[in-house]
Design a protein around this motif. Structure first.
Motif, PDB file in Angstrom:
ATOM      1  N   GLY A 258     -14.016 -18.766 -54.958  1.00  0.00           N
ATOM      2  CA  GLY A 258     -13.879 -19.921 -54.072  1.00  0.00           C
ATOM      3  C   GLY A 258     -15.219 -20.361 -53.514  1.00  0.00           C
ATOM      4  O   GLY A 258     -16.252 -19.883 -53.977  1.00  0.00           O
ATOM      5  N   ILE A 260     -12.349 -23.319 -52.903  1.00  0.00           N
ATOM      6  CA  ILE A 260     -11.703 -24.324 -53.758  1.00  0.00           C
ATOM      7  C   ILE A 260     -12.103 -24.105 -55.219  1.00  0.00           C
ATOM      8  O   ILE A 260     -12.400 -25.053 -55.950  1.00  0.00           O
ATOM      9  CB  ILE A 260     -12.023 -25.772 -53.312  1.00  0.00           C
ATOM     10  CG1 ILE A 260     -12.041 -25.889 -51.791  1.00  0.00           C
ATOM     11  CG2 ILE A 260     -10.990 -26.741 -53.860  1.00  0.00           C
ATOM     12  CD1 ILE A 260     -12.429 -27.266 -51.286  1.00  0.00           C
ATOM     13  N   SER A 261     -12.166 -22.873 -55.627  1.00  0.00           N
ATOM     14  CA  SER A 261     -12.482 -22.501 -57.011  1.00  0.00           C
ATOM     15  C   SER A 261     -13.841 -23.006 -57.474  1.00  0.00           C
ATOM     16  O   SER A 261     -14.100 -23.097 -58.668  1.00  0.00           O
ATOM     17  CB  SER A 261     -11.401 -23.035 -57.973  1.00  0.00           C
ATOM     18  OG  SER A 261     -10.156 -22.497 -57.646  1.00  0.00           O
TER      19      SER A 261
ATOM     20  N   ASP B 225     -11.725 -17.768 -49.217  1.00  0.00           N
ATOM     21  CA  ASP B 225     -10.858 -17.619 -50.379  1.00  0.00           C
ATOM     22  C   ASP B 225     -10.242 -16.220 -50.378  1.00  0.00           C
ATOM     23  O   ASP B 225     -10.647 -15.353 -51.138  1.00  0.00           O
ATOM     24  CB  ASP B 225     -11.701 -17.828 -51.643  1.00  0.00           C
ATOM     25  CG  ASP B 225     -10.886 -18.439 -52.750  1.00  0.00           C
ATOM     26  OD1 ASP B 225     -10.226 -19.437 -52.483  1.00  0.00           O
ATOM     27  OD2 ASP B 225     -10.909 -17.915 -53.866  1.00  0.00           O
ATOM     28  N   ARG B 421      -2.519 -20.892 -54.202  1.00  0.00           N
ATOM     29  CA  ARG B 421      -2.485 -22.362 -54.247  1.00  0.00           C
ATOM     30  C   ARG B 421      -2.446 -22.948 -52.839  1.00  0.00           C
ATOM     31  O   ARG B 421      -3.044 -24.001 -52.580  1.00  0.00           O
ATOM     32  CB  ARG B 421      -1.274 -22.833 -55.082  1.00  0.00           C
ATOM     33  CG  ARG B 421      -1.282 -24.347 -55.344  1.00  0.00           C
ATOM     34  CD  ARG B 421      -2.526 -24.761 -56.112  1.00  0.00           C
ATOM     35  NE  ARG B 421      -2.709 -26.203 -56.194  1.00  0.00           N
ATOM     36  CZ  ARG B 421      -3.277 -26.953 -55.248  1.00  0.00           C
ATOM     37  NH1 ARG B 421      -3.729 -26.392 -54.132  1.00  0.00           N
ATOM     38  NH2 ARG B 421      -3.421 -28.254 -55.397  1.00  0.00           N
ATOM     39  N   GLN B 424      -5.847 -22.766 -51.435  1.00  0.00           N
ATOM     40  CA  GLN B 424      -6.684 -23.841 -51.984  1.00  0.00           C
ATOM     41  C   GLN B 424      -6.426 -25.149 -51.236  1.00  0.00           C
ATOM     42  O   GLN B 424      -7.368 -25.892 -50.916  1.00  0.00           O
ATOM     43  CB  GLN B 424      -6.402 -24.018 -53.472  1.00  0.00           C
ATOM     44  CG  GLN B 424      -7.344 -25.022 -54.116  1.00  0.00           C
ATOM     45  CD  GLN B 424      -7.031 -25.261 -55.584  1.00  0.00           C
ATOM     46  OE1 GLN B 424      -6.637 -24.338 -56.293  1.00  0.00           O
ATOM     47  NE2 GLN B 424      -7.184 -26.500 -56.027  1.00  0.00           N
ATOM     48  N   GLN B 427      -8.138 -25.012 -47.966  1.00  0.00           N
ATOM     49  CA  GLN B 427      -9.584 -25.178 -48.121  1.00  0.00           C
ATOM     50  C   GLN B 427      -9.957 -26.629 -48.425  1.00  0.00           C
ATOM     51  O   GLN B 427     -10.958 -27.136 -47.924  1.00  0.00           O
ATOM     52  CB  GLN B 427     -10.088 -24.271 -49.248  1.00  0.00           C
ATOM     53  CG  GLN B 427     -10.002 -22.795 -48.898  1.00  0.00           C
ATOM     54  CD  GLN B 427     -10.632 -21.927 -49.961  1.00  0.00           C
ATOM     55  OE1 GLN B 427     -10.576 -22.246 -51.141  1.00  0.00           O
ATOM     56  NE2 GLN B 427     -11.221 -20.820 -49.551  1.00  0.00           N
ATOM     57  N   GLU B 428      -9.154 -27.267 -49.249  1.00  0.00           N
ATOM     58  CA  GLU B 428      -9.444 -28.665 -49.578  1.00  0.00           C
ATOM     59  C   GLU B 428      -9.415 -29.528 -48.322  1.00  0.00           C
ATOM     60  O   GLU B 428     -10.249 -30.427 -48.152  1.00  0.00           O
ATOM     61  CB  GLU B 428      -8.424 -29.179 -50.600  1.00  0.00           C
ATOM     62  CG  GLU B 428      -8.648 -28.629 -51.997  1.00  0.00           C
ATOM     63  CD  GLU B 428      -7.460 -28.835 -52.924  1.00  0.00           C
ATOM     64  OE1 GLU B 428      -7.607 -28.618 -54.135  1.00  0.00           O
ATOM     65  OE2 GLU B 428      -6.357 -29.184 -52.432  1.00  0.00           O
TER      66      GLU B 428
END
Lengths: 312, 452
Positions: A258, A260-261, B225, B421, B424, B427-428
């Motif tokens: 991370g 967001i990868s 993460d 997911r 994510q 985080q976005e």
């Protein structure tokens, strides 16, 4: 039968005969390497075949049942956006990492070859990063770059350059750079040692002759050192590329792929898909693709570098 | 090998074909190794004994006991009690501890390889995956009887899946909101009556701290993460009436309540600027550590945060006072994330009776008291929880009270993927890459695909 056919047949027969005769002449050698060959087949061949077989199946980790799906995983992977994002991120990671390690390694090697004070100490000291387990080094760098606890931010704050800690590894735009720095630090000693060995094998007379002819240091480096180091650079960068491509510990320890990868590479994604999320078939398909990438890369790389009949 | 046509010696040259062969093999091993048996990069030192299930061919039987996260604070507890069990039953206990990072992989590898331990501890959320593999022994015979009655009802239910108990509750934890009384006082807030009942109250207090002379961030926010980012966020999610899955187990992560919750979570950082810098760099452990160092105004944390601070104060390492209140409530109520670890018997075990004996042994009331006290987990046995040590403690009391609105994550076979997911999406939004609505819509779409 035409003359040409007769010739071809004769030629095939003689080739077969020659081959058999060759094997017979060397039967003892083949016998001696047979155990090693069987061992290699078991430990190298089996994982490759099993990985490829697994990639043709839907194989959830929470079930003992595998369902044959053919090339479905490959089709879905090539149709997904994430695959191309991973390719870009993996390429970025490999190119930046290998370039950094190569340039720094070369710089260090050239300086260590010279007659500098404390040369033995520096030669030993530069090996230390390579001797530390990757995961440990990664943990150290994670802490160095930590916005609240890290040295880097502490120094910048102390100097008044920043007002609050910067989260390098938490910024999706620059996190990969934070990880690459750690990878370069870890991998540079190997390159430096390999280059140093290569530099020491270059005959000193070449430099002396060049000096007599009035060549400057830069020209000596450009026209003697670099060409003479070509094969060493080839091997070192090739190995480094493969190692960096399959590198897992540093990225996983520092960012887990991370945020967001943004730091995920193909190998990180393989682990996440195949093992964390239990989709073994999809993970295996990614693995096969990664292997093919490396294989093709190695062939192209070697062809380019050996163009002109050079042998490694 | 071709004749050497360079200045270099033959010994120094490597045939190109040989090199290609070596590279092909090496690359394949490296790649295959990452997929075949489980990520060599992260499984080092998992402590897996790897021995078979029958414990060897000696006269003494053995029982394999696999657990996770045995640190220095509890190591002696296991050493002493395993030795006591060995004496009592004339058996060997093959005790293995792995780190949590390696736990799931170790369990899967051992189960898949037919080398499962007899008894193992793990989070209750792993039960569906292991039941799917027929790896777990139903324990209804134990839990439906007198033995099962000793547990809190909610805790016992946490080990159920498809109508059966697939484990015995081993440990439980939930969360409360910690606040630094010194920071509150500096900010002009009442440290003894902090008024932190709702999220809005928390935000008001955080804003006041931000604008005060307090030199620390007001609120710790996890965004790294890591799995725990989800567990920190779900308090907000549930309290806004949002859910993760519906009754059929299908994702419902983008409801209007969910958007409100994620908006609040991200606004704390992006709009109100009351959090530590770069939440995307911060794990739950990072913000807990900040609070324990006295460098944070508020944080949602476990009971051991308070225990750690108490110990650090006694050692003279820190000097600040703290208070604990319930996790703030949202428009649709108040929730505290509840985590349950279970002790299970593996189907592959050839010593299931002995495994049951080991479990019963560890559920002796005094042993449970010692374990909960030392480890910092909530008691799962009612009689232990009722002891004054817990019920009257400043550190433990709020957490015992929080049990009434504690809520566990849904049991899903692919919860790890689900949670990844969600993290994510968080985080976005936190990185301002997507609006909360867009981030959750995308997550909903991906999760629907994943759960088809």
């Amino acid at each position: 039968m035409s003359l040409a056919e007769e010739y071809t047949e004769t030629s095939d027969d003689s080739r077969l005969e020659r081959g058999l005769a060759y094997v017979q002449r060397n039967s003892r050698a083949y016998l001696l390497i047979a155990p090693a060959a069987v061992f290699l087949l078991a430990v190298v061949g089996y994982p490759i075949i099993e990985t490829f077989r697994l990639s043709l199946y839907q194989s959830p980790a929470d079930s003992n049942i595998e369902t044959f799906v053919g090339l479905q995983h490959y089709v879905e992977i090539f149709n997904s956006d994430i695959f191309y994002r991973l390719l870009w991120q993996t390429g970025r990671w490999v190119v930046a990492g290998v370039a950094g390690k190569t340039l720094l390694g070369l710089l260090i090697a050239v300086h260590l070859k010279g007659d500098i004070r404390g040369r033995k100490f520096f030669r030993t000291a530069f090996l230390i990063p390579w001797g530390i387990p990757y995961a440990i080094s990664a943990v150290v760098f994670r802490w160095i770059e930590h916005p609240q606890f890290g040295y880097l931010n502490a120094i910048l704050l102390k100097l008044g350059i920043i007002e609050q800690g910067i989260g390098i590894l938490g910024n999706p735009s620059i996190a990969w750079l934070g990880v690459v720095v750690a990878d370069i630090w870890i991998g540079t000693p190997f390159m430096a040692i390999i280059f140093l060995a290569g530099l020491q094998s270059i005959p000193q007379e070449l430099y002396e002759a060049a000096a007599i002819d009035g060549a400057e240091k830069w020209h000596q480096f450009r026209y003697i050192t670099l060409p003479q180091l070509k094969s060493v650079v080839l091997i070192a960068t090739l190995l480094s590329t493969i190692w960096t491509f399959v590198s897992f510990d540093v990225i996983w320890t520092m960012t887990g792929g991370g945020p967001i990868s943004s730091t995920a590479t193909l190998v990180i994604h393989i682990y996440q898909v195949g093992l964390q999320n239990g989709n073994l078939g999809r993970g295996a398909a990614y693995s096969v693709i990664g292997f093919l990438f490396l294989f093709v890369f190695a062939i192209i790389y070697l062809r380019i570098y050996t163009r002109g009949g050079d042998e490694l | 090998m071709q004749p050497d046509n360079n200045d270099r010696s033959v010994e120094d040259s490597i045939d190109r074909r040989q090199l290609l062969q070596a590279l092909g093999a090496g690359g394949a091993i490296a790649i295959a190794g990452c997929s075949g048996d489980g990520g060599s990069g992260s499984d080092g030192g998992d402590g897996d004994s790897g021995s078979g299930g029958d414990g060897g061919d000696g006269s003494t039987q053995s029982v394999q006991f696999l657990t996770m996260g045995v640190g220095d604070n509890i190591k002696q507890f296991f050493e002493e009690n395993n030795a006591a069990f060995e004496d009592e039953h004339d058996v060997d206990v093959e005790f293995t501890s792995v780190t949590w990072d390696n736990a799931r992989q170790t369990v899967n590898n051992r189960v898949d390889g037919g080398e499962a331990p007899d008894v193992s501890r793990w989070p209750a959320r792993w039960i569906p995956q292991l039941v799917g593999k027929d790896a777990l022994e139903p324990l209804d015979d134990m839990m439906d009887g007198e033995f099962g009655e000793q547990f809190y009802d909610g805790v016992a239910e946490g080990t159920m899946y498809n109508g059966s108990h697939y484990g015995v509750p081993w440990a439980a934890s939930n969360k409360c909101l910690y606040y630094n009384k010194d920071v509150f006082e500096t900010a002009g807030l009442d440290p003894e009556d902090p008024s932190l009942d709702s999220w809005q109250d928390m935000l008001d207090a955080a804003t006041q701290i931000r604008d005060s002379d307090a030199s620390v961030p007001a609120l710790g926010l996890a965004g790294a993460d890591a799995i725990e980012t989800g567990s920190q966020y779900y308090h907000y999610h549930w309290s806004h009436g949002a859910d993760l899955v519906d009754d059929e187990g299908m994702p419902v992560v983008n409801s209007s309540g969910a958007v409100d919750a994620l908006s609040l979570y991200t606004d704390l950082h992006l709009e109100h600027n009351v959090t530590q810098s770069s939440p995307l760099s911060s794990t739950r452990q990072d913000i807990r550590q900040l609070f324990e160092n006295g460098d944070l105004g508020m944080v949602i944390g476990h009971v051991y945060t308070g225990l750690n601070i108490t110990a650090a104060k006694e050692n003279g390492d820190v000097d600040f006072d703290y208070g604990i209140v319930q996790v703030p409530r949202g428009p649709e109520g108040r929730y505290s994330l509840f985590t349950i670890d279970t002790l299970a018997i593996l189907s592959q075990s050839e010593h299931k009776d002995l495994a049951r004996d080991l479990i019963r042994f560890y559920f002796d009331e005094e042993r449970r008291f010692q374990y909960s006290k030392q480890k910092g987990f909530l008691p799962v046995v009612e009689a232990v929880g009722e002891r004054s040590y817990f019920s009257e403690s400043k550190n433990w009391g709020p957490f015992v009270e929080a049990g009434q609105y504690a809520r566990a994550r849904p049991k899903l076979g692919n919860f790890s993927e689900f949670n990844d997911r969600m993290v994510q999406a968080i985080q976005e939004a936190l990185a301002d890459r997507k609006s909360p609505q867009k981030a959750l819509n995308d997550a909903q779409s991906d999760l629907e695909d994943a759960m088809e």
